[in-house]
Design a protein around this motif. Structure first.
Motif, short mmCIF file in Angstrom:
data_model
loop_
_atom_site.label_atom_id
_atom_site.label_comp_id
_atom_site.label_asym_id
_atom_site.label_seq_id
_atom_site.Cartn_x
_atom_site.Cartn_y
_atom_site.Cartn_z
N ILE A 107 0.85 -1.20 0.00
CA ILE A 107 0.00 0.00 0.00
C ILE A 107 0.89 1.25 0.00
CG2 ILE A 107 -1.93 1.21 1.05
CD1 ILE A 107 -2.60 -1.56 -0.05
N ILE A 108 1.50 1.50 -1.14
CA ILE A 108 2.39 2.65 -1.32
C ILE A 108 1.73 3.61 -2.30
CG2 ILE A 108 4.70 3.43 -1.93
CD1 ILE A 108 5.64 0.52 -1.52
N PRO A 109 1.22 4.76 -1.83
CA PRO A 109 0.62 5.74 -2.74
C PRO A 109 1.69 6.42 -3.59
CG PRO A 109 -0.15 6.04 -0.47
CD PRO A 109 1.05 5.13 -0.43
N PRO A 110 1.31 6.89 -4.77
CA PRO A 110 2.27 7.65 -5.59
C PRO A 110 2.58 8.99 -4.94
CG PRO A 110 0.08 7.79 -6.53
CD PRO A 110 -0.01 6.82 -5.40
N GLU A 111 3.80 9.46 -5.14
CA GLU A 111 4.22 10.73 -4.55
C GLU A 111 4.81 11.66 -5.60
OE1 GLU A 111 6.85 10.00 -1.29
OE2 GLU A 111 5.21 9.40 0.04
N ASN A 112 4.75 12.96 -5.32
CA ASN A 112 5.40 13.98 -6.14
C ASN A 112 5.00 13.91 -7.62
OD1 ASN A 112 6.91 14.80 -3.82
ND2 ASN A 112 8.33 13.11 -4.19
N GLY A 113 3.72 13.59 -7.86
CA GLY A 113 3.23 13.56 -9.23
C GLY A 113 3.82 12.46 -10.08
N PHE A 114 4.26 11.36 -9.44
CA PHE A 114 4.94 10.29 -10.19
C PHE A 114 4.07 9.75 -11.32
CE2 PHE A 114 5.66 5.71 -10.82
CZ PHE A 114 6.96 5.75 -11.30
N LEU A 115 2.81 9.43 -11.02
CA LEU A 115 1.95 8.85 -12.06
C LEU A 115 1.66 9.84 -13.17
CD1 LEU A 115 -0.64 6.74 -9.98
CD2 LEU A 115 1.40 5.95 -11.21
N ASN A 116 1.50 11.10 -12.83
CA ASN A 116 1.25 12.13 -13.84
C ASN A 116 2.44 12.28 -14.78
OD1 ASN A 116 0.06 12.93 -11.02
ND2 ASN A 116 -1.39 13.72 -12.52
N GLN A 117 3.64 12.27 -14.21
CA GLN A 117 4.85 12.34 -15.03
C GLN A 117 5.00 11.10 -15.90
OE1 GLN A 117 8.49 13.81 -12.92
NE2 GLN A 117 7.13 13.93 -11.15
N LEU A 118 4.63 9.96 -15.35
CA LEU A 118 4.71 8.71 -16.09
C LEU A 118 3.75 8.74 -17.28
CD1 LEU A 118 6.14 5.95 -15.95
CD2 LEU A 118 4.19 5.10 -14.64
N GLN A 119 2.54 9.23 -17.05
CA GLN A 119 1.57 9.35 -18.13
C GLN A 119 2.08 10.29 -19.22
OE1 GLN A 119 -2.95 9.74 -17.63
NE2 GLN A 119 -2.34 11.87 -17.93
N GLU A 120 2.66 11.41 -18.83
CA GLU A 120 3.16 12.37 -19.83
C GLU A 120 4.32 11.78 -20.63
OE1 GLU A 120 1.95 15.33 -20.86
OE2 GLU A 120 0.27 14.61 -19.62
N LYS A 121 5.17 11.02 -19.97
CA LYS A 121 6.29 10.39 -20.67
C LYS A 121 5.78 9.38 -21.70
CE LYS A 121 10.15 10.93 -19.72
NZ LYS A 121 11.23 11.80 -20.30
N GLU A 151 -5.55 10.20 -16.98
CA GLU A 151 -6.40 9.75 -18.07
C GLU A 151 -5.68 8.64 -18.81
OE1 GLU A 151 -9.00 11.59 -21.80
OE2 GLU A 151 -7.75 12.89 -20.58
N PRO A 152 -5.64 7.45 -18.22
CA PRO A 152 -4.89 6.34 -18.82
C PRO A 152 -5.48 5.92 -20.17
CG PRO A 152 -6.26 5.56 -17.01
CD PRO A 152 -6.32 7.05 -16.96
N ASP A 153 -4.63 5.32 -20.99
CA ASP A 153 -5.09 4.81 -22.28
C ASP A 153 -5.94 3.56 -22.08
OD1 ASP A 153 -3.64 6.75 -23.82
OD2 ASP A 153 -1.81 5.63 -23.33
N ILE A 154 -5.54 2.73 -21.12
CA ILE A 154 -6.31 1.53 -20.76
C ILE A 154 -6.34 1.44 -19.24
CG2 ILE A 154 -6.41 -1.00 -20.81
CD1 ILE A 154 -5.10 -0.98 -23.50
N THR A 155 -7.49 1.05 -18.71
CA THR A 155 -7.65 0.79 -17.28
C THR A 155 -8.01 -0.68 -17.10
OG1 THR A 155 -8.47 3.03 -16.85
CG2 THR A 155 -8.99 1.34 -15.20
N THR A 156 -7.35 -1.36 -16.17
CA THR A 156 -7.69 -2.74 -15.86
C THR A 156 -8.38 -2.80 -14.50
OG1 THR A 156 -5.50 -3.18 -14.91
CG2 THR A 156 -5.81 -3.67 -17.24
N LEU A 157 -9.38 -3.67 -14.40
CA LEU A 157 -10.23 -3.72 -13.21
C LEU A 157 -10.54 -5.17 -12.84
CD1 LEU A 157 -12.58 -1.01 -14.65
CD2 LEU A 157 -11.35 -0.68 -12.51
N GLY A 158 -11.00 -5.35 -11.60
CA GLY A 158 -11.40 -6.67 -11.12
C GLY A 158 -11.98 -6.50 -9.73
#
Length: 323
Positions: A107-121, A151-158
């Motif tokens: 249970i490690i939340p993203p920090e410092n906009g990591f996911l946003n930067q990853l999406q932009e990359k 706004e991911p290109d694909i989201t996986t769920l379950g």
């Protein structure tokens, strides 16, 4: 699901999150014409070969394909090194898959906009950005992507979207999802006898109708309060333990330093954590030996108080051993 998650134009169903993720990765490869997949070290994306591979896994020992290391490149959650690795493999990467919140890893939340930067990359290089919301979808109406503005290109769920029934789903941009359209020549094959069964669909609809809005907010508030109460007990007994949490998800770690990455989790004392887990089991409370806890709307105030009382008893009884 399409109404709740703005990034999803089309959704397809499977019988598990594992299957949904495997199929989504296959679709990304066809859409981009590339082969390489990036996943974060320590992330859990089901039991497929790509999902199981990370820096601590031997393909031979674990029974994975001996060539899996040619298909997967490892990134690092909450770590700037990940962007440099993407730059290096930009012309080979079909997809980057990442959890909205690292789940099984601790249970490690993203920090410092990591996911946003990853999406932009990923946008920069035409790489399919896949957000695994199998665990994190419970945190908001549209999951972690709503919380972090993604706004991911694909989201996986379950899990949550099936109301307890066996179900998986993946969806996203119409142009990417169109590779699965069976009416088109050379479509990516996707079928399954029990994919989207009427029972799972009915349970999922009922679940999504009930689990939204104020219900999610209330459960997250209870989860945050439970985590703070647990931290208070740790402080009271001066124990070398840490709690990571976001909303109704939390994890107990046998380490007294902040948890930012999976390497921080790996430095924890697993013997101590398993001793606490066994002691709690003896008191009538179960959680996995890795310390992860997922709270439910069915848990009452009395049950929360009981669990905290048992933690109090265990921490007091075992404080000398833990130190």
């Amino acid at each position: 699901m399409i109404d709740r998650i703005p990034s999803i134009d089309i959704v397809r169903f499977s019988t598990s999150g594992t299957e949904a993720i495997q199929t989504a990765l296959r679709g990304a490869r066809v859409f981009t014409g590339r082969n390489l997949i990036m996943k974060m070290d320590g992330s859990y994306h089901g039991s497929g070969d790509i999902a199981e591979y990370d820096s601590f896994v031997s393909p031979v020992r674990k029974g994975l394909s001996p060539h899996i290391d040619k298909e997967v490149v490892i990134g690092y959650f909450n770590d700037e090194r990940t962007f440099q690795i993407i730059d290096q493999y930009k012309d080979q990467l079909a997809a980057v898959i990442v959890e909205g919140v690292m789940g099984a890893a601790g249970i490690i939340p993203p920090e410092n906009g990591f996911l946003n930067q990853l999406q932009e990359k990923c946008r920069q290089y035409g790489i399919v950005f896949i957000l695994d919301e199998v665990i994190s979808f419970r945190l908001a109406n549209a999951g972690a992507q709503e919380i972090y503005g993604l706004e991911p290109d694909i989201t996986t769920l379950g899990k949550v979207v099936g109301g307890g029934m066996a179900v998986g789903a993946f969806g996203g941009r119409a142009d990417i999802m169109s590779v699965f359209n069976p009416s088109k020549p050379n479509a990516v094959h996707h079928s399954g006898t029990f994919a989207g069964t009427p029972i799972a669909a009915a349970a999922g609809i009922a679940m999504l109708k009930k689990y939204q809005g104020e219900t999610i907010i209330h459960l997250n508030e209870k989860g945050n309060q439970f985590a703070e109460d647990l931290k208070d007990l740790i402080y009271e007994y001066n124990l070398p333990l840490t709690v990571t949490h976001i909303g109704s998800l939390l994890n107990l770690h046998a380490i007294d330093t902040p948890i930012k990455t999976v390497d921080d989790v790996r430095r924890g004392n697993q013997t101590v954590l398993q001793a606490i887990q066994l002691a709690m089991l003896n008191e009538g409370v179960f959680f996995p030996k890795r310390g992860m806890m997922s709270l439910s709307t069915a848990i009452t105030t009395d049950e929360f108080e009981f669990v905290l009382a048992m933690f109090d008893r265990v921490f007091k009884k075992y404080s000398m051993f833990i130190e």
